[in-house]
Design a protein around this motif. Structure first.
Motif, short mmCIF file in Angstrom:
data_model
loop_
_atom_site.label_atom_id
_atom_site.label_comp_id
_atom_site.label_asym_id
_atom_site.label_seq_id
_atom_site.Cartn_x
_atom_site.Cartn_y
_atom_site.Cartn_z
N ASN A 1 0.81 -1.22 0.00
CA ASN A 1 0.00 0.00 0.00
C ASN A 1 0.85 1.27 0.00
O ASN A 1 0.37 2.34 0.35
CB ASN A 1 -0.93 -0.01 1.21
CG ASN A 1 -1.85 -1.22 1.18
OD1 ASN A 1 -2.79 -1.25 0.41
ND2 ASN A 1 -1.54 -2.22 1.97
N GLY A 2 2.11 1.10 -0.38
CA GLY A 2 3.00 2.25 -0.47
C GLY A 2 3.24 2.96 0.85
O GLY A 2 3.57 4.14 0.87
N GLY A 3 3.06 2.25 1.94
CA GLY A 3 3.19 2.91 3.24
C GLY A 3 4.53 2.65 3.91
O GLY A 3 5.36 1.89 3.41
N SER A 4 4.73 3.30 5.04
CA SER A 4 5.91 3.05 5.85
C SER A 4 5.51 3.26 7.30
O SER A 4 4.42 3.74 7.59
CB SER A 4 7.03 4.01 5.45
OG SER A 4 6.57 5.33 5.59
N ALA A 5 6.38 2.87 8.21
CA ALA A 5 6.10 3.07 9.63
C ALA A 5 6.70 4.40 10.08
O ALA A 5 7.79 4.76 9.65
CB ALA A 5 6.69 1.93 10.44
N SER B 1 11.21 9.94 12.42
CA SER B 1 11.82 9.17 11.34
C SER B 1 10.85 8.17 10.70
O SER B 1 9.85 7.77 11.31
CB SER B 1 13.10 8.47 11.82
OG SER B 1 12.84 7.73 12.98
N THR B 2 11.19 7.82 9.49
CA THR B 2 10.36 6.92 8.71
C THR B 2 11.09 5.60 8.54
O THR B 2 12.28 5.59 8.23
CB THR B 2 10.12 7.55 7.32
OG1 THR B 2 9.40 8.75 7.52
CG2 THR B 2 9.33 6.62 6.42
N VAL B 3 10.39 4.52 8.79
CA VAL B 3 11.02 3.21 8.66
C VAL B 3 10.34 2.46 7.52
O VAL B 3 9.13 2.29 7.49
CB VAL B 3 10.91 2.43 10.00
CG1 VAL B 3 11.42 1.02 9.84
CG2 VAL B 3 11.68 3.16 11.10
N THR B 4 11.17 2.04 6.57
CA THR B 4 10.61 1.41 5.38
C THR B 4 10.39 -0.09 5.58
O THR B 4 10.95 -0.70 6.50
CB THR B 4 11.60 1.55 4.20
OG1 THR B 4 12.80 0.85 4.56
CG2 THR B 4 11.90 3.01 3.91
N ALA B 5 9.61 -0.65 4.69
CA ALA B 5 9.36 -2.10 4.69
C ALA B 5 10.68 -2.87 4.57
O ALA B 5 10.87 -3.90 5.22
CB ALA B 5 8.41 -2.46 3.56
N GLU B 6 11.61 -2.35 3.75
CA GLU B 6 12.90 -3.03 3.55
C GLU B 6 13.66 -3.16 4.88
O GLU B 6 14.31 -4.16 5.13
CB GLU B 6 13.78 -2.28 2.54
CG GLU B 6 13.33 -2.38 1.09
CD GLU B 6 12.02 -1.65 0.82
OE1 GLU B 6 11.76 -0.60 1.47
OE2 GLU B 6 11.22 -2.13 -0.02
N ARG B 7 13.55 -2.12 5.67
CA ARG B 7 14.23 -2.13 6.97
C ARG B 7 13.65 -3.24 7.86
O ARG B 7 14.38 -3.95 8.55
CB ARG B 7 14.05 -0.74 7.60
CG ARG B 7 14.73 -0.51 8.91
CD ARG B 7 16.13 0.05 8.73
NE ARG B 7 16.80 0.16 10.03
CZ ARG B 7 16.71 1.20 10.84
NH1 ARG B 7 16.02 2.26 10.49
NH2 ARG B 7 17.35 1.20 12.01
N LEU B 8 12.34 -3.39 7.81
CA LEU B 8 11.70 -4.43 8.63
C LEU B 8 12.12 -5.81 8.13
O LEU B 8 12.38 -6.72 8.92
CB LEU B 8 10.17 -4.32 8.57
CG LEU B 8 9.56 -2.95 8.88
CD1 LEU B 8 8.04 -3.06 9.00
CD2 LEU B 8 10.14 -2.37 10.15
N ILE B 9 12.20 -5.94 6.83
CA ILE B 9 12.59 -7.24 6.26
C ILE B 9 14.03 -7.58 6.65
O ILE B 9 14.34 -8.71 7.00
CB ILE B 9 12.41 -7.23 4.72
CG1 ILE B 9 10.92 -7.13 4.38
CG2 ILE B 9 13.03 -8.47 4.08
CD1 ILE B 9 10.61 -6.84 2.92
N SER B 10 14.91 -6.57 6.63
CA SER B 10 16.30 -6.91 6.95
C SER B 10 16.46 -7.25 8.43
O SER B 10 17.27 -8.11 8.78
CB SER B 10 17.27 -5.84 6.43
OG SER B 10 17.36 -4.79 7.34
N LEU B 11 15.67 -6.62 9.29
CA LEU B 11 15.73 -7.00 10.70
C LEU B 11 15.20 -8.43 10.91
O LEU B 11 15.77 -9.23 11.66
CB LEU B 11 14.94 -6.00 11.56
CG LEU B 11 14.88 -6.29 13.06
CD1 LEU B 11 16.27 -6.40 13.68
CD2 LEU B 11 14.07 -5.22 13.82
#
Ligand SMILES: *[C@@H]1O[C@H](CO)[C@@H](O)[C@H](O)[C@H]1NC(C)=O
Length: 497
Positions: free
Chosen positions: A368-372, A377-387
């Protein structure tokens, strides 16, 4: 044979060099290939065959196990054969079994498309439980059977499930002695599973959903915690420490997801606040469903921009931010080796459930093109995946001890698993009965377990990354069905990405 091996070795050397070059070029170094994740995925599901209670089918692949618990329920004149032993003992505990089922189903719902070769095994693992839960929920009107086996008696023995001769007492909740926690979790499990079977077995799916609604109605109408009436046999094992509000909201959310029925939407809207929607709570486990419920409900907000669910996106963000070092609301604990750390007992259950929520939330955000948002600060989906990947890789062996915490995966994994069936000789090689106290020599033995409980993820290392491969140290060496369940989804994701 010799030739084949040689060319396989050459191939794998070339692949290793290629991945090293890729790693140097892109700085995205990974200890594992998608083939490794696929292998771990298959094993994570196979594990459930080692936990089976009841009559084993001819398709059983873990062949060191045999039939067990074939008269479960008979003293109550009900059929409660089947289901899963929760961990290293021979008790069928309803609350963790239902939670395991909900998370196995959630794994398939989100990441089933990434496990084409394992989808049949995953459905079979879910059905082994839902067949049992359906019996437990429908055998006697106004009653939900929630446990078979007296844990205090069971724990006095070290016996194979096939030899079990401890009391198979049956425990239930009813209108007079309610258990909204265990009942609403059972409703969640049945509803989530109804989504899994929607296309492959529509009539089974309908039955699951209809039963889920009835069980939820029972949970909601007769409120109370099962720990009140069943304290001596569910505490301290699976005591409902967080109460039952979290399960009621979780159960309603799953039925809403499965049915789209407006009454459950209305229920969530009018009860959400009082049932924990507004608490910032940072654990997700068989006891506490709050963080999972927020992520589950955030999907509606992200997809349909439904105002009433905005709250769940905000609280999902708070939960996610708590895990991300460097953000203003960071508050998780990690070991020096980078493992998420919550507590000394079966810590990996929190790691697998956290990895799953990170990936699921990343999926909802990115579609949905969103982020946390974490403060400014903005945390992207990629960041969540790498964690999430860091946690998954740690479990599979990319850690300071170079130890895989999944049994049967990699070169080095625990040999002294706290599990009766796995540590005693198999009924296939040693058919003679091994009585209650005669089994303890196997608990205390220094020898490796004779039967490999393939795919089991254990409690795992301590807060300094160290692990004692000691069968009697159950906090670290015991597997549990709910440790594996969310890992199935996480492994499916990485096997395809
Ligand atoms: C929606 O759920 C309510 C409560 O369980 C039930 O009474 C009603 O029949 C359901 N509606 C539909 C369309 O299934």
């Amino acid at each position: 044979m010799g030739l084949k091996m040689a060319s396989a070795t050459k191939y794998s050397m070339v692949m290793q060099i290629l991945s090293l070059i890729l790693c140097l070029l892109t700085l995205s170094c990974s200890a594992f290939t998608s083939k490794d994740y696929a292998d771990a995925l298959a094993k994570s599901i196979l594990f459930y065959e080692g936990q089976r209670s009841g009559k084993l089918p001819s398709s059983q692949r873990l062949t060191w196990r045999g039939d067990s618990g074939l008269s479960d329920g008979s003293s109550y004149h009900v059929d409660l054969v089947g289901g899963y032993y929760d961990a290293g003992d021979n008790v069928k505990f309803g609350l963790p079994m239902a939670f395991t089922t909900t998370l196995l189903a959630w794994s398939v719902i989100e990441f089933g498309n990434s496990m084409p070769s394992q989808i049949g095994n995953a459905r079979a693992a879910i059905r082994w439980s839902t067949d049992y839960l359906l019996k437990a929920a429908t055998a006697t009107p106004g009653t939900l059977y929630v446990q078979v086996g007296d844990p205090n008696m069971d724990h006095k023995c070290w016996e194979r499930p096939e030899d079990m001769d401890t009391p198979r007492n049956v425990y239930k909740v009813s209108k007079q002695n309610p258990g909204s926690d265990v009942a609403a979790e059972t409703a969640a499990a049945l509803a989530a599973a109804s989504i899994v079977f929607k296309d492959s077995d529509p009539s089974y799916s309908t039955k699951l959903l209809q039963t889920a609604m009835k069980v939820f109605d029972f949970a909601d109408s007769y409120r109370g915690s099962y720990s009140d009436s069943l304290s001596s046999v569910v505490c301290p094992f699976y005591c409902s420490y967080s109460g039952y509000h979290d399960e009621l909201l979780w159960g309603a959310s799953w039925i809403h997801r499965a049915s789209n029925n407006a009454s459950y939407l209305a229920y969530i809207q009018s009860n959400g606040q009082t049932m924990g929607a507004d608490d910032d709570d940072y654990s997700f486990s068989w006891d506490d469903k709050r963080a999972g419920t927020k992520v589950l409900l955030s999907k509606d907000f992200l997809e349909k921009n439904t105002e009433e669910f905005q709250l769940y996106k905000r609280h999902s963000d708070n939960y996610i931010c708590s895990l991300i070092p460097g953000t203003s609301s960071f508050q998780a604990q990690y070991t020096p080796g980078g493992l998420f750390y919550k507590g000394s007992e079966s810590n990996l259950q929190y790691v697998t459930s956290t990895a799953f929520l990170l990936l699921t939330y990343a999926k909802y955000l990115s579609s949905n093109g969103g982020s946390a948002s974490c403060g400014t600060s903005t945390v992207t989906a990629e960041r969540l995946i790498s964690l999430a990947k860091k946690q998954v890789d740690y479990i599979l062996g990319d850690n300071p001890a170079k130890m895989s915490y999944m049994v049967g995966f990699g070169d080095k994994y625990p040999q002294h698993v706290h599990h009766r069936g796995s540590s005693l000789p198999s009924v296939r090689t040693h058919p003679d009965h091994i009585a209650c106290s005669n089994g303890f020599q196997y608990l205390y033995s220094a020898s490796p377990n004779p039967n490999v409980l393939v795919g089991a993820i254990l409690g795992g290392p301590n807060n300094r990354d160290s692990f004692a491969d000691d069968r009697n140290n159950y906090q670290q060496s015991e597997p549990a069905t709910y440790i594996n369940a969310p890992f199935v989804g996480a492994l499916a994701f990485f096997s395809a990405n």
